[in-house]
Design an enzyme around this catalytic site. Structure first.
Site, short mmCIF file in Angstrom:
data_model
loop_
_atom_site.label_atom_id
_atom_site.label_comp_id
_atom_site.label_asym_id
_atom_site.label_seq_id
_atom_site.Cartn_x
_atom_site.Cartn_y
_atom_site.Cartn_z
N SER A 6 5.72 -5.23 -1.18
CA SER A 6 5.65 -3.83 -1.59
C SER A 6 6.03 -2.90 -0.44
CB SER A 6 4.26 -3.53 -2.15
OG SER A 6 4.21 -2.28 -2.77
N ALA A 7 5.08 -2.17 0.13
CA ALA A 7 5.39 -1.30 1.26
C ALA A 7 6.02 -2.08 2.41
CB ALA A 7 4.13 -0.58 1.74
N GLY A 64 0.85 -1.18 0.00
CA GLY A 64 0.00 0.00 0.00
C GLY A 64 0.88 1.23 0.00
N GLU A 107 8.84 -7.20 -10.67
CA GLU A 107 7.62 -7.90 -10.33
C GLU A 107 7.79 -9.42 -10.45
OE1 GLU A 107 4.43 -5.10 -9.82
OE2 GLU A 107 6.32 -5.60 -8.83
N HIS A 125 8.70 -3.18 -7.25
CA HIS A 125 8.03 -2.89 -8.52
C HIS A 125 9.01 -2.23 -9.51
CE1 HIS A 125 4.34 -3.47 -6.18
NE2 HIS A 125 4.73 -2.51 -5.38
#
Length: 236
Positions: free
Chosen positions: A126-127, A94, A198, A163
């Site tokens: 991700s985060a 997020g 990714e 990413h």
């Protein structure tokens, strides 16, 4: 580089790759890694503004066929004890600024570091992967809130750029590439930055870091040419 031999980490670029469902491409590795039927989920990055309850339910749905019970950290009154008692911890993706600010506001950064240092499995996507680096200075997110510090958990001796995108020679976009932005970062910061594409992730165990998945990762170091790291043991 020295890694605490007690650390057990999965540092994952993304929870979802193109054409797949949430967590599906990495589910088997995820389940094998946590070695538990109980999972504490940290939902504070709130992708797209999703509520903590809905985000936790999304993780529970994705892992339901593996008979894993997922509980959101927000559900506990005593959050420090919840982290202390966790058998495995998953920090979802997020907005990284929001995630880190919330953890600082709740005084949970030290508790997370301490628990990971005991060998409790930590998975970040991700985060949540940004959080494992020295700082969040190489996140791709907008600074929608301002944490009191950019210092992250510092479990790894470098920063993560999840990413990671390679320049597209056919693109009409004339703005900065990801590589350009990391070069800008290195004008003021010395730590290495690992660009995770990714579908790639790092596995950290017994003091070693292994690049998993089929793609290479791009390593950026200050005052040096970027290099490609192939899947396997990482040494630099």
């Amino acid at each position: 580089m020295d890694i605490n031999p007690m650390y057990n980490l999965l540092v994952v670029s993304t929870s979802t790759i193109y054409g797949s469902e949430f967590l599906s491409y990495i589910k088997e590795d995820f389940v094998d890694f946590i070695q538990s039927d109980e999972l504490l989920f940290v939902p504070y990055a709130s992708p797209s503004g999703i509520s903590f309850d809905k985000y936790t339910a999304k993780v529970q749905y994705a892992l339901a066929d593996k008979n894993i019970t997922v509980t959101g950290l927000h559900e506990y009154q005593n959050k420090k004890k919840a982290i202390q008692d966790a058998k495995a911890i998953f920090v979802g993706g997020g907005n990284t600024f929001l995630l880190l600010k919330t953890l600082y506001d709740l005084d949970l950064v030290h508790q997370l570091r301490s628990q990971v240092a005991k060998g409790i499995p930590y998975i970040g996507t991700s985060a949540g992967s940004n959080l494992t680096g020295l700082t969040i200075g190489t996140t791709n997110d907008m600074p929608i809130v301002y944490p009191p510090s950019f210092e992250a958990l510092s479990l790894l001796p470098f920063n993560i750029n999840p990413h990671y995108l390679d320049p597209d020679p056919n693109s009409t976009h004339k703005g900065e590439t990801r590589e350009t932005r990391i070069q800008e970062f290195h004008q003021f910061n010395s730590q290495p930055v690992l660009g995770l594409r990714e579908g790639s992730w790092l596995k950290v165990s017994q003091g070693k870091i292994t690049l998993e998945g089929s793609l290479s990762a791009r390593l950026f170091q200050a005052n040096a040419e970027a290099i490609e790291l192939t899947p396997g043991l990482i040494n630099f």
